[in-house]
Motif scaffolding. Sequence first.
Motif, short mmCIF file in Angstrom:
data_model
loop_
_atom_site.label_atom_id
_atom_site.label_comp_id
_atom_site.label_asym_id
_atom_site.label_seq_id
_atom_site.Cartn_x
_atom_site.Cartn_y
_atom_site.Cartn_z
N TRP A 151 -10.89 0.40 -7.25
CA TRP A 151 -9.51 0.25 -7.77
C TRP A 151 -8.56 0.30 -6.59
O TRP A 151 -8.74 1.10 -5.66
CB TRP A 151 -9.24 1.39 -8.73
CG TRP A 151 -7.87 1.41 -9.37
CD1 TRP A 151 -7.54 0.98 -10.61
CD2 TRP A 151 -6.65 1.91 -8.78
NE1 TRP A 151 -6.20 1.16 -10.83
CE2 TRP A 151 -5.62 1.73 -9.73
CE3 TRP A 151 -6.34 2.46 -7.54
CZ2 TRP A 151 -4.31 2.10 -9.49
CZ3 TRP A 151 -5.02 2.83 -7.29
CH2 TRP A 151 -4.03 2.65 -8.26
N GLN A 152 -7.54 -0.58 -6.62
CA GLN A 152 -6.57 -0.60 -5.52
C GLN A 152 -5.21 -1.03 -6.03
O GLN A 152 -5.10 -1.95 -6.85
CB GLN A 152 -7.03 -1.53 -4.41
CG GLN A 152 -6.13 -1.52 -3.17
CD GLN A 152 -6.79 -2.17 -1.98
OE1 GLN A 152 -7.61 -1.57 -1.29
NE2 GLN A 152 -6.45 -3.42 -1.74
N ALA A 153 -4.17 -0.37 -5.53
CA ALA A 153 -2.80 -0.73 -5.85
C ALA A 153 -2.03 -0.98 -4.56
O ALA A 153 -2.24 -0.30 -3.56
CB ALA A 153 -2.11 0.37 -6.66
N THR A 154 -1.14 -1.97 -4.62
CA THR A 154 -0.22 -2.23 -3.51
C THR A 154 1.19 -1.99 -4.02
O THR A 154 1.67 -2.69 -4.91
CB THR A 154 -0.35 -3.66 -2.99
OG1 THR A 154 -1.69 -3.88 -2.53
CG2 THR A 154 0.62 -3.91 -1.83
N MET A 155 1.84 -0.97 -3.45
CA MET A 155 3.23 -0.67 -3.76
C MET A 155 4.09 -1.27 -2.64
O MET A 155 3.92 -0.89 -1.47
CB MET A 155 3.46 0.84 -3.83
CG MET A 155 2.60 1.57 -4.82
SD MET A 155 2.72 3.39 -4.63
CE MET A 155 4.48 3.65 -4.91
N THR A 156 4.98 -2.18 -2.98
CA THR A 156 5.88 -2.75 -1.98
C THR A 156 7.23 -2.07 -2.09
O THR A 156 7.88 -2.12 -3.14
CB THR A 156 6.02 -4.26 -2.16
OG1 THR A 156 4.73 -4.87 -2.01
CG2 THR A 156 6.95 -4.85 -1.10
N LEU A 157 7.65 -1.42 -1.00
CA LEU A 157 8.89 -0.66 -0.95
C LEU A 157 9.90 -1.38 -0.06
O LEU A 157 9.52 -2.00 0.94
CB LEU A 157 8.64 0.74 -0.40
CG LEU A 157 7.51 1.53 -1.08
CD1 LEU A 157 7.26 2.84 -0.34
CD2 LEU A 157 7.84 1.79 -2.54
N LEU A 158 11.16 -1.28 -0.42
CA LEU A 158 12.24 -1.93 0.33
C LEU A 158 13.22 -0.89 0.83
O LEU A 158 13.68 -0.03 0.07
CB LEU A 158 12.98 -2.94 -0.57
CG LEU A 158 14.27 -3.54 0.00
CD1 LEU A 158 13.98 -4.46 1.18
CD2 LEU A 158 15.04 -4.29 -1.10
N ARG A 159 13.53 -0.99 2.13
CA ARG A 159 14.65 -0.23 2.69
C ARG A 159 15.76 -1.21 2.98
O ARG A 159 15.67 -2.06 3.87
CB ARG A 159 14.23 0.49 3.98
CG ARG A 159 15.37 1.26 4.65
CD ARG A 159 15.86 2.43 3.82
NE ARG A 159 17.00 3.10 4.45
CZ ARG A 159 17.53 4.23 4.02
NH1 ARG A 159 17.02 4.85 2.97
NH2 ARG A 159 18.57 4.78 4.63
N ARG A 160 16.83 -1.14 2.19
CA ARG A 160 17.91 -2.11 2.32
C ARG A 160 18.65 -1.94 3.65
O ARG A 160 18.86 -0.84 4.13
CB ARG A 160 18.89 -1.96 1.16
CG ARG A 160 18.28 -2.23 -0.21
CD ARG A 160 19.32 -2.26 -1.29
NE ARG A 160 18.72 -2.35 -2.61
CZ ARG A 160 18.30 -3.47 -3.18
NH1 ARG A 160 18.41 -4.60 -2.51
NH2 ARG A 160 17.77 -3.47 -4.39
N GLY A 161 19.06 -3.08 4.20
CA GLY A 161 19.90 -3.08 5.38
C GLY A 161 19.21 -2.78 6.69
O GLY A 161 19.87 -2.72 7.73
#
Length: 296
Positions: A151-161
């Motif tokens: 099982w594998q998950a990819t969480m894509t996180l954004l740091r604005r600016g």
Amino acid sequence: MSTTTARVFDLPALPPVLPAFARAALSASRKVKSPVEIPQWTVRVASLGFDRQHVAAYNALCGFPRADQIAMTYPQVLATPLYLNLMTRPGFPLPLMGLVHVRNTIESRRELAIDENFDASVRLGDSREVRAGLELDLIVSFSDLDGDVIWQATMTLLRRGVKRDGEPAARTPAAAAGAAQEPGIAQYLTIRAPEDIGRRYARISQDFNPIHLYATSAKLFGFKRAIAHGLWTKARVLAELSPRLPEAPRRFDIQFRQPLLLPGRATLRHVQGADGIDCSLVEAQGGKVHLSGTLR
């Protein structure tokens, strides 16, 4: 891609989350230095098992019918202490507060059994510049005791600016949610999110981000009211849609778009095709899309 030396942190058990949240709060004033260098870190725990009472409580909260079912979304919740531990370590370049979860992909080779044990790990993956700032992938993996990733998950996180090197970046198109389905008949369901669902989910997930707890705490971060946790919303969608497939799903791609304010009500639009189900969660009155994706 980071050029720093890879490091692996082996933990004897899942770490406590309260110290991690304290470190996250302290990091809020941290200035992001340019260029941003993402370290090649992994945190892992060996032979992690499932707690039946915890699984049952999660399933009841998210709407899964079987108390002993390991839902496709559950391992990511269990790994919450690991990714909090990873991103609050000294040397992580981004403040945890302010990171926005923009995409989430889960892949499962098979259903996980409640009496199984797995080696769990979280690692910092690729990062990329997009028009809004800097995206970072967080990879959560559960492997069997032979070392095969189940099982594998990819969480894509954004740091604005934030930019990697301080220079403007070309716009990067969002990752596709999945293969396009043949035209079908759209069906609709109602998803309700009670005012206290953020607090109830926090007690199970151990994610006590203040934007999900109370209107007063959410207002400190610019929200009118508390917002539903994206992973609870994804789980509610999964609970409604997975019984409509002929067998257990193997991949679930979601793109988070607009927050669901609490209390809230939204319409789940879904179209079933030969390869799976395309879905979107839309506000009950208006055209705002909370999330969209594909289950297959």
